[in-house]
Design a protein around this motif. Structure first.
Motif, PDB file in Angstrom:
ATOM      1  N   CYS A 210       0.825  -1.211   0.000  1.00  0.00           N
ATOM      2  CA  CYS A 210       0.000   0.000   0.000  1.00  0.00           C
ATOM      3  C   CYS A 210       0.862   1.265   0.000  1.00  0.00           C
ATOM      4  O   CYS A 210       1.783   1.390   0.814  1.00  0.00           O
ATOM      5  CB  CYS A 210      -0.909   0.036   1.223  1.00  0.00           C
ATOM      6  N   PRO A 211       0.550   2.218  -0.886  1.00  0.00           N
ATOM      7  CA  PRO A 211       1.222   3.518  -0.807  1.00  0.00           C
ATOM      8  C   PRO A 211       0.890   4.191   0.526  1.00  0.00           C
ATOM      9  O   PRO A 211      -0.141   3.893   1.148  1.00  0.00           O
ATOM     10  CB  PRO A 211       0.616   4.300  -1.973  1.00  0.00           C
ATOM     11  N   GLU A 212       1.743   5.087   0.943  1.00  0.00           N
ATOM     12  CA  GLU A 212       1.540   5.782   2.216  1.00  0.00           C
ATOM     13  C   GLU A 212       0.193   6.506   2.226  1.00  0.00           C
ATOM     14  O   GLU A 212      -0.174   7.177   1.265  1.00  0.00           O
ATOM     15  CB  GLU A 212       2.663   6.799   2.431  1.00  0.00           C
ATOM     16  N   GLY A 213      -0.549   6.310   3.310  1.00  0.00           N
ATOM     17  CA  GLY A 213      -1.831   6.968   3.470  1.00  0.00           C
ATOM     18  C   GLY A 213      -3.020   6.189   2.920  1.00  0.00           C
ATOM     19  O   GLY A 213      -4.156   6.585   3.122  1.00  0.00           O
ATOM     20  N   TRP A 214      -2.772   5.098   2.213  1.00  0.00           N
ATOM     21  CA  TRP A 214      -3.857   4.283   1.679  1.00  0.00           C
ATOM     22  C   TRP A 214      -4.173   3.165   2.656  1.00  0.00           C
ATOM     23  O   TRP A 214      -3.287   2.611   3.294  1.00  0.00           O
ATOM     24  CB  TRP A 214      -3.476   3.669   0.342  1.00  0.00           C
ATOM     25  N   GLY A 215      -5.443   2.803   2.749  1.00  0.00           N
ATOM     26  CA  GLY A 215      -5.864   1.686   3.579  1.00  0.00           C
ATOM     27  C   GLY A 215      -5.629   0.359   2.864  1.00  0.00           C
ATOM     28  O   GLY A 215      -5.275   0.321   1.679  1.00  0.00           O
ATOM     29  N   PHE A 216      -5.859  -0.738   3.590  1.00  0.00           N
ATOM     30  CA  PHE A 216      -5.603  -2.083   3.068  1.00  0.00           C
ATOM     31  C   PHE A 216      -6.852  -2.950   3.176  1.00  0.00           C
ATOM     32  O   PHE A 216      -7.529  -2.944   4.202  1.00  0.00           O
ATOM     33  CB  PHE A 216      -4.462  -2.722   3.863  1.00  0.00           C
ATOM     34  N   ILE A 217      -7.141  -3.670   2.102  1.00  0.00           N
ATOM     35  CA  ILE A 217      -8.175  -4.709   2.093  1.00  0.00           C
ATOM     36  C   ILE A 217      -7.513  -5.957   1.528  1.00  0.00           C
ATOM     37  O   ILE A 217      -6.899  -5.904   0.450  1.00  0.00           O
ATOM     38  CB  ILE A 217      -9.377  -4.337   1.208  1.00  0.00           C
ATOM     39  N   ALA A 218      -7.623  -7.076   2.217  1.00  0.00           N
ATOM     40  CA  ALA A 218      -6.988  -8.319   1.762  1.00  0.00           C
ATOM     41  C   ALA A 218      -7.724  -8.875   0.548  1.00  0.00           C
ATOM     42  O   ALA A 218      -8.938  -9.066   0.583  1.00  0.00           O
ATOM     43  CB  ALA A 218      -6.981  -9.349   2.883  1.00  0.00           C
ATOM     44  N   SER A 219      -6.972  -9.130  -0.517  1.00  0.00           N
ATOM     45  CA  SER A 219      -7.567  -9.695  -1.732  1.00  0.00           C
ATOM     46  C   SER A 219      -7.497 -11.218  -1.737  1.00  0.00           C
ATOM     47  O   SER A 219      -8.201 -11.867  -2.503  1.00  0.00           O
ATOM     48  CB  SER A 219      -6.874  -9.143  -2.973  1.00  0.00           C
ATOM     49  N   VAL A 220      -6.642 -11.775  -0.916  1.00  0.00           N
ATOM     50  CA  VAL A 220      -6.531 -13.225  -0.708  1.00  0.00           C
ATOM     51  C   VAL A 220      -6.127 -13.444   0.740  1.00  0.00           C
ATOM     52  O   VAL A 220      -5.442 -12.619   1.326  1.00  0.00           O
ATOM     53  CB  VAL A 220      -5.492 -13.903  -1.643  1.00  0.00           C
ATOM     54  N   ARG A 221      -6.592 -14.540   1.305  1.00  0.00           N
ATOM     55  CA  ARG A 221      -6.201 -14.940   2.666  1.00  0.00           C
ATOM     56  C   ARG A 221      -6.172 -16.446   2.702  1.00  0.00           C
ATOM     57  O   ARG A 221      -7.090 -17.103   2.213  1.00  0.00           O
ATOM     58  CB  ARG A 221      -7.235 -14.480   3.682  1.00  0.00           C
ATOM     59  N   GLN A 222      -5.135 -16.965   3.308  1.00  0.00           N
ATOM     60  CA  GLN A 222      -5.029 -18.415   3.420  1.00  0.00           C
ATOM     61  C   GLN A 222      -6.219 -18.964   4.201  1.00  0.00           C
ATOM     62  O   GLN A 222      -6.548 -18.492   5.282  1.00  0.00           O
ATOM     63  CB  GLN A 222      -3.726 -18.800   4.118  1.00  0.00           C
ATOM     64  N   GLY A 223      -6.882 -19.963   3.626  1.00  0.00           N
ATOM     65  CA  GLY A 223      -8.014 -20.604   4.278  1.00  0.00           C
ATOM     66  C   GLY A 223      -9.349 -19.903   4.098  1.00  0.00           C
ATOM     67  O   GLY A 223     -10.368 -20.388   4.560  1.00  0.00           O
ATOM     68  N   VAL A 224      -9.354 -18.739   3.434  1.00  0.00           N
ATOM     69  CA  VAL A 224     -10.602 -18.007   3.214  1.00  0.00           C
ATOM     70  C   VAL A 224     -11.032 -18.220   1.761  1.00  0.00           C
ATOM     71  O   VAL A 224     -10.285 -17.892   0.837  1.00  0.00           O
ATOM     72  CB  VAL A 224     -10.442 -16.496   3.506  1.00  0.00           C
ATOM     73  N   PRO A 225     -12.231 -18.768   1.552  1.00  0.00           N
ATOM     74  CA  PRO A 225     -12.691 -19.005   0.179  1.00  0.00           C
ATOM     75  C   PRO A 225     -13.042 -17.690  -0.526  1.00  0.00           C
ATOM     76  O   PRO A 225     -13.220 -16.652   0.133  1.00  0.00           O
ATOM     77  CB  PRO A 225     -13.932 -19.879   0.369  1.00  0.00           C
ATOM     78  N   PRO A 226     -13.158 -17.725  -1.860  1.00  0.00           N
ATOM     79  CA  PRO A 226     -13.480 -16.505  -2.606  1.00  0.00           C
ATOM     80  C   PRO A 226     -14.737 -15.789  -2.117  1.00  0.00           C
ATOM     81  O   PRO A 226     -14.768 -14.556  -2.079  1.00  0.00           O
ATOM     82  CB  PRO A 226     -13.664 -17.009  -4.039  1.00  0.00           C
ATOM     83  N   GLU A 227     -15.765 -16.538  -1.708  1.00  0.00           N
ATOM     84  CA  GLU A 227     -16.973 -15.859  -1.228  1.00  0.00           C
ATOM     85  C   GLU A 227     -16.701 -15.096   0.067  1.00  0.00           C
ATOM     86  O   GLU A 227     -17.334 -14.080   0.349  1.00  0.00           O
ATOM     87  CB  GLU A 227     -18.161 -16.818  -1.070  1.00  0.00           C
ATOM     88  N   GLY A 228     -15.737 -15.546   0.868  1.00  0.00           N
ATOM     89  CA  GLY A 228     -15.350 -14.827   2.079  1.00  0.00           C
ATOM     90  C   GLY A 228     -14.625 -13.533   1.751  1.00  0.00           C
ATOM     91  O   GLY A 228     -14.825 -12.513   2.416  1.00  0.00           O
ATOM     92  N   ILE A 229     -13.780 -13.568   0.715  1.00  0.00           N
ATOM     93  CA  ILE A 229     -13.069 -12.351   0.278  1.00  0.00           C
ATOM     94  C   ILE A 229     -14.077 -11.328  -0.235  1.00  0.00           C
ATOM     95  O   ILE A 229     -14.003 -10.139   0.090  1.00  0.00           O
ATOM     96  CB  ILE A 229     -12.019 -12.691  -0.801  1.00  0.00           C
ATOM     97  N   GLU A 230     -15.061 -11.792  -1.022  1.00  0.00           N
ATOM     98  CA  GLU A 230     -16.100 -10.880  -1.509  1.00  0.00           C
ATOM     99  C   GLU A 230     -16.931 -10.321  -0.348  1.00  0.00           C
ATOM    100  O   GLU A 230     -17.323  -9.157  -0.368  1.00  0.00           O
ATOM    101  CB  GLU A 230     -17.012 -11.579  -2.515  1.00  0.00           C
TER     102      GLU A 230
END
Length: 140
Positions: free
Chosen positions: A56-76
């Protein structure tokens, strides 16, 4: 009267928009995005949907686009929760080289066309073959 000869167009899409429009993603590099954002009268809150917070550039927030053990519907679902929590924030989607693209159940285009806010697609370099128009503010 219809024009019969082909139009002389650039290979790269270039839109001179005052701002990206909701549900219409635009393509930029990080440097281009930061440069364009400086030109805006008000700086929007921006969150980067990426695979690692350190990207993330400085000052921008973060949203995880992938997470180990989390299915695609969980990311959405996490993206949906973010949309409810930050209704005026912009979404930047990390599509740079070496980054794991967002894990989604629906196609990424479907997801991005339904977020109801401005979306920046971050790429490594401007290209002639991007799927989204480039964000280019007019020179004043």
């Amino acid at each position: 009267m219809r024009r019969r000869e082909p139009l002389d167009l650039d290979r790269t899409w270039r839109h001179s928009l005052p701002m990206p429009m909701p549900n219409r993603p635009v393509c930029v590099t990080v440097d281009e995005a930061l440069s364009q954002i400086e030109k805006l009268p008000q700086t929007p809150r921006i969150f980067l949907w990426t695979d690692s917070e350190r990207r993330c550039p400085e000052g921008w927030g973060f949203i995880a686009s992938v997470r180990q053990g989390v299915p695609p519907e969980g990311i959405e679902a996490e993206l949906g929760a973010w949309m409810g929590q930050y209704p005026d924030a912009w979404l930047a989607v990390d599509m740079r080289d070496g980054v794991v693209t967002p894990s989604t159940q629906r196609s990424l285009d479907d997801v991005l066309s339904s977020v109801g806010r401005c979306v920046l697609i971050l790429v490594s370099s401007s290209s002639d073959n991007e799927d989204w128009p480039q964000w280019v503010l007019p020179d004043f």
